[in-house]
Design a protein around this motif. Structure first.
Motif, PDB file in Angstrom:
ATOM      1  N   ILE A  11       0.833  -1.204   0.000  1.00 25.41           N
ATOM      2  CA  ILE A  11       0.000   0.000   0.000  1.00 25.41           C
ATOM      3  C   ILE A  11       0.867   1.253   0.000  1.00 25.41           C
ATOM      4  O   ILE A  11       0.638   2.191  -0.778  1.00 25.41           O
ATOM      5  N   LEU A  12       1.867   1.275   0.873  1.00 18.99           N
ATOM      6  CA  LEU A  12       2.734   2.452   0.963  1.00 18.99           C
ATOM      7  C   LEU A  12       3.504   2.669  -0.333  1.00 18.99           C
ATOM      8  O   LEU A  12       3.645   3.816  -0.809  1.00 18.99           O
ATOM      9  N   PHE A  13       4.014   1.594  -0.920  1.00 20.09           N
ATOM     10  CA  PHE A  13       4.777   1.728  -2.154  1.00 20.09           C
ATOM     11  C   PHE A  13       3.894   2.230  -3.296  1.00 20.09           C
ATOM     12  O   PHE A  13       4.303   3.098  -4.079  1.00 20.09           O
ATOM     13  N   ASN A  14       2.685   1.704  -3.381  1.00 15.70           N
ATOM     14  CA  ASN A  14       1.766   2.143  -4.432  1.00 15.70           C
ATOM     15  C   ASN A  14       1.362   3.595  -4.245  1.00 15.70           C
ATOM     16  O   ASN A  14       1.101   4.307  -5.226  1.00 15.70           O
ATOM     17  N   ALA A 189       5.400   8.644   8.050  1.00 15.12           N
ATOM     18  CA  ALA A 189       5.371   9.271   9.374  1.00 15.12           C
ATOM     19  C   ALA A 189       5.437  10.797   9.257  1.00 15.12           C
ATOM     20  O   ALA A 189       4.834  11.514  10.060  1.00 15.12           O
ATOM     21  N   LYS A 190       6.137  11.274   8.270  1.00 17.41           N
ATOM     22  CA  LYS A 190       6.247  12.723   8.080  1.00 17.41           C
ATOM     23  C   LYS A 190       4.986  13.314   7.462  1.00 17.41           C
ATOM     24  O   LYS A 190       4.585  14.437   7.797  1.00 17.41           O
ATOM     25  N   ASP A 191       4.351  12.547   6.573  1.00 20.36           N
ATOM     26  CA  ASP A 191       3.178  13.067   5.862  1.00 20.36           C
ATOM     27  C   ASP A 191       1.876  12.877   6.621  1.00 20.36           C
ATOM     28  O   ASP A 191       1.012  13.755   6.619  1.00 20.36           O
ATOM     29  N   HIS A 192       1.714  11.717   7.247  1.00 18.44           N
ATOM     30  CA  HIS A 192       0.428  11.386   7.865  1.00 18.44           C
ATOM     31  C   HIS A 192       0.536  10.941   9.321  1.00 18.44           C
ATOM     32  O   HIS A 192      -0.170  11.459  10.180  1.00 18.44           O
ATOM     33  N   CYS A 193       1.375   9.958   9.578  1.00 23.22           N
ATOM     34  CA  CYS A 193       1.403   9.353  10.909  1.00 23.22           C
ATOM     35  C   CYS A 193       2.355  10.106  11.830  1.00 23.22           C
ATOM     36  O   CYS A 193       3.311   9.560  12.378  1.00 23.22           O
ATOM     37  N   LYS A 194       2.057  11.384  12.010  1.00 23.82           N
ATOM     38  CA  LYS A 194       2.844  12.249  12.880  1.00 23.82           C
ATOM     39  C   LYS A 194       2.520  11.933  14.333  1.00 23.82           C
ATOM     40  O   LYS A 194       1.637  11.119  14.629  1.00 23.82           O
ATOM     41  N   ALA A 195       3.208  12.606  15.261  1.00 24.93           N
ATOM     42  CA  ALA A 195       2.888  12.432  16.675  1.00 24.93           C
ATOM     43  C   ALA A 195       1.406  12.720  16.899  1.00 24.93           C
ATOM     44  O   ALA A 195       0.718  12.007  17.646  1.00 24.93           O
ATOM     45  N   ASN A 196       0.902  13.769  16.252  1.00 25.57           N
ATOM     46  CA  ASN A 196      -0.535  14.026  16.188  1.00 25.57           C
ATOM     47  C   ASN A 196      -0.964  13.704  14.760  1.00 25.57           C
ATOM     48  O   ASN A 196      -0.788  14.517  13.854  1.00 25.57           O
ATOM     49  N   PRO A 197      -1.508  12.512  14.537  1.00 26.99           N
ATOM     50  CA  PRO A 197      -1.701  12.011  13.173  1.00 26.99           C
ATOM     51  C   PRO A 197      -2.720  12.788  12.354  1.00 26.99           C
ATOM     52  O   PRO A 197      -3.676  13.348  12.884  1.00 26.99           O
ATOM     53  N   LEU A 198      -2.462  12.808  11.038  1.00 24.65           N
ATOM     54  CA  LEU A 198      -3.389  13.388  10.069  1.00 24.65           C
ATOM     55  C   LEU A 198      -4.011  12.215   9.313  1.00 24.65           C
ATOM     56  O   LEU A 198      -3.483  11.746   8.311  1.00 24.65           O
ATOM     57  N   CYS A 199      -5.125  11.730   9.801  1.00 24.48           N
ATOM     58  CA  CYS A 199      -5.684  10.464   9.320  1.00 24.48           C
ATOM     59  C   CYS A 199      -6.606  10.603   8.103  1.00 24.48           C
ATOM     60  O   CYS A 199      -6.869   9.608   7.427  1.00 24.48           O
ATOM     61  N   ASP A 200      -7.102  11.786   7.823  1.00 25.24           N
ATOM     62  CA  ASP A 200      -8.162  11.944   6.824  1.00 25.24           C
ATOM     63  C   ASP A 200      -7.824  11.327   5.474  1.00 25.24           C
ATOM     64  O   ASP A 200      -8.653  10.647   4.870  1.00 25.24           O
ATOM     65  N   ARG A 201      -6.607  11.561   4.986  1.00 25.18           N
ATOM     66  CA  ARG A 201      -6.230  11.057   3.659  1.00 25.18           C
ATOM     67  C   ARG A 201      -5.140  10.001   3.735  1.00 25.18           C
ATOM     68  O   ARG A 201      -4.421   9.767   2.756  1.00 25.18           O
ATOM     69  N   CYS A 202      -5.021   9.363   4.871  1.00 22.91           N
ATOM     70  CA  CYS A 202      -3.995   8.342   5.062  1.00 22.91           C
ATOM     71  C   CYS A 202      -4.257   7.147   4.146  1.00 22.91           C
ATOM     72  O   CYS A 202      -5.369   6.606   4.127  1.00 22.91           O
ATOM     73  N   PRO A 203      -3.261   6.683   3.405  1.00 22.08           N
ATOM     74  CA  PRO A 203      -3.473   5.571   2.476  1.00 22.08           C
ATOM     75  C   PRO A 203      -3.737   4.232   3.160  1.00 22.08           C
ATOM     76  O   PRO A 203      -4.222   3.302   2.517  1.00 22.08           O
TER      77      PRO A 203
END
Length: 216
Positions: A11-14, A189-203
């Motif tokens: 998933i991450l690679f795609n 981790a830098k784009d989405h899964c931060k310490a305070n995660p940005l889950c809305d568009r997480c792949p």
């Protein structure tokens, strides 16, 4: 839906595509960068590497007075400590005549033990060097990997090597896969899964258990 380490990688690679790591001009620069990046961010490492650029050969850095080396790598933080670690690393590298090809001939298990015996080289740094400079397929366990896999719902051993072996047991011994996997986890981790995660568009949101109740 089956959720395993290979599935997450796919998933991450795609989503992100190939990362083409490590960001360095040579295997030697990569190894120095692996020491400099301890407890700092890559922007600071780039400044330190830029200062070192005219000396970016093992013999030349080995001959630098440690005070001068420390001054050059100051942007990376903990510069006096890291200068000692670089010198210790070069003492080891010199036993192979600073020859990457000779190092690569050593059994990977013995080689890892040698790296871990160098002052200031821990498991994560050793595995980064093995993977990106010495072409050894090995999974790098860092804080980002722990954070992402914990939030996804995987049961994670606390011990570094137990965690590493658990993942390696489920993945093919493929150098490119391990190379990309570490880089992809860092990017995620830098784009989405931060310490305070940005889950809305997480792949990988659809398979994530979103365990964010503890600090990871």
């Amino acid at each position: 839906m089956k959720k395993d380490y290979q599935f997450i990688y796919n998933i991450l690679f795609n989503h992100y595509g190939p990362q083409n790591w490590w960001p360095a001009e040579s295997p030697f620069e990569m190894m120095i960068g692996a020491i400099l990046v301890q407890n700092t961010n890559w922007n600071n490492v780039e400044k330190a590497l830029n200062n070192l650029s005219e000396f970016m050969h093992p013999e030349e850095i080995d001959q630098l007075p440690i005070e001068k080396l420390a001054g050059l790598i100051r942007p990376s933080g903990f510069y006096k400590l890291k200068a000692k670690r670089i010198k210790s690393f070069l003492t080891w590298f010199k036993t192979y005549n600073y020859d990457i090809a000779l190092v690569k001939k050593v059994d990977k298990h013995l080689l890892r033990l040698e790296l871990l015996d160098i002052h200031g080289i821990g498991r994560e740094t050793a595995d980064v060097i093995l993977l990106y400079a010495l072409d050894t397929p090995i999974f790098v366990v860092d804080a980002y990997a722990r954070r992402i896999f914990y939030r996804l719902g995987f049961d994670l051993p606390n011990a570094y090597d137990s965690f590493r072996k658990q993942i390696e047991k489920e993945l093919p011994e493929d150098l490119t896969l391990y190379n990309e996997y570490h880089a992809l986890l860092v990017q995620h981790a830098k784009d989405h899964c931060k310490a305070n995660p940005l889950c809305d568009r997480c792949p990988i949101l659809d398979v994530c258990e979103r365990r964010v109740s503890r600090s990871v």
